[in-house]
Motif scaffolding. Sequence first.
Motif, PDB file in Angstrom:
ATOM      1  N   TYR A 116       0.919  -1.313  -0.140  1.00 26.14           N
ATOM      2  CA  TYR A 116      -0.158  -0.153  -0.016  1.00 26.14           C
ATOM      3  C   TYR A 116       0.740   1.308   0.015  1.00 26.14           C
ATOM      4  O   TYR A 116       0.487   2.286  -0.330  1.00 26.14           O
ATOM      5  N   MET A 117       2.043   1.248   0.473  1.00 25.46           N
ATOM      6  CA  MET A 117       2.961   2.333   0.810  1.00 25.46           C
ATOM      7  C   MET A 117       3.920   2.623  -0.458  1.00 25.46           C
ATOM      8  O   MET A 117       4.299   3.580  -0.697  1.00 25.46           O
ATOM      9  N   SER A 118       3.886   1.452  -1.534  1.00 16.83           N
ATOM     10  CA  SER A 118       4.853   1.511  -2.419  1.00 16.83           C
ATOM     11  C   SER A 118       4.671   2.421  -3.444  1.00 16.83           C
ATOM     12  O   SER A 118       3.414   3.185  -3.935  1.00 16.83           O
ATOM     13  N   ALA A 119       5.612   3.099  -3.941  1.00 15.53           N
ATOM     14  CA  ALA A 119       5.462   4.414  -4.874  1.00 15.53           C
ATOM     15  C   ALA A 119       5.061   3.847  -6.311  1.00 15.53           C
ATOM     16  O   ALA A 119       4.418   4.497  -7.150  1.00 15.53           O
ATOM     17  N   LEU A 120       5.195   2.292  -6.437  1.00 14.02           N
ATOM     18  CA  LEU A 120       4.493   1.942  -7.772  1.00 14.02           C
ATOM     19  C   LEU A 120       3.070   1.383  -7.669  1.00 14.02           C
ATOM     20  O   LEU A 120       2.536   0.937  -8.736  1.00 14.02           O
ATOM     21  N   ARG A 121       2.446   1.697  -6.567  1.00 12.73           N
ATOM     22  CA  ARG A 121       1.047   1.192  -6.328  1.00 12.73           C
ATOM     23  C   ARG A 121       0.304   2.056  -7.534  1.00 12.73           C
ATOM     24  O   ARG A 121      -0.867   1.478  -8.053  1.00 12.73           O
ATOM     25  N   PRO A 122       0.434   3.339  -7.802  1.00 12.22           N
ATOM     26  CA  PRO A 122      -0.587   3.932  -8.657  1.00 12.22           C
ATOM     27  C   PRO A 122      -0.482   3.659 -10.159  1.00 12.22           C
ATOM     28  O   PRO A 122      -1.098   4.085 -10.839  1.00 12.22           O
TER      29      PRO A 122
END
Length: 260
Positions: A9-15
Motif C-alpha cells: 500500500y505504501m509503494s510508489a509503484l502502487r499508482p
Amino acid sequence: MKDIDKYAYMSALRPLDPTQKVLLTFLLLITCLCSSSIVMFCFVIGLMGWITIYKGHIVMSLYLKLMTIPLTFLLLSILTLLFEFSSDASVYLVSLPIGNFYVGITSSSLQTVCILFFKVFASVSCLYFLCLSTPMTDILRVFEKFKCPTFLIEMMSLIYRFIFVLIDTAFTMHTAQASRLGYKSFRLGIKSLGMLLSTILIRTLKINNNLYTALECRGYAGSLKVLNEDAYKRINYFYFVILEAILLGLIALENFLLGR
C-alpha cells in the motif's frame, strides 16, 4: 506477511495500472521458467530488485530478508540434484567411495544446480515485485477483469483477510503464554504450543462463523462490492516489448558464446 501488505500500500509503484504489473510479472516469470540462461536470470534479479527497492521505495533490508525465505527449500532441492551415484569414478569432478559405488558431483549436476538456483531467485524476484507493489485487492480486481470465477475471487479475498486475523490471534495468545512463563522450559514449551494450536483452531472456527453471520446480515449474496480506483497510471506497452527483446537477446548471446 503484514510487512508485505503494508509496503504494497505504501509503494510508489502502487499508482501504476495493476493489470500491466500482473502482465509484466507473468511475462518475465514465463520467460524465466522456459529458459536456462544464467545471464538472463541475473539480469532479471537485478532489474526486479532495482525497480522494487529504488522505484518502489521498499526498504532494502526487508527485500533481502524476503529473498532469503526460499533459500532453505532451495538448498534441500539442490542437495538432491547435486550428488549422483555411479560405479565409475572418472565421471565425477569430486567423488567419495561408498562400497562398490561412488557418490560425487559431476559437471552436468553442477550445471543443473546453478541453473536451478538462479532460475528460482529470478522467479521469486518477479513475484516479490508484484507483491510489494500491488495490494491484494488490486490483484483480485485484475483476476475479475480476466473473467475469473466470482466464487474463487471471493474465497481468495476472505481467506487472505482471515490470515491476518489468525496471525493477530496467535500472536496475542503466544504473548499471554510467554508472560506466564509458558515457554520457560522445553517441556512447558511443547505443552504450551499444543494448547496454542488447539485453542487457535477453536477460535478460528468461532471467528469464521461470526464473520459469515456478519456478512449475511449485511446482505452478502456471494459477492463483495467495493469501490474501484480507475485513475491508474499506464505504461506504454512498447517498453514491455523492448524488455522482452533484451531478455531474448541475452539468451541468444549466451547460447552463441557457449556454442549451443
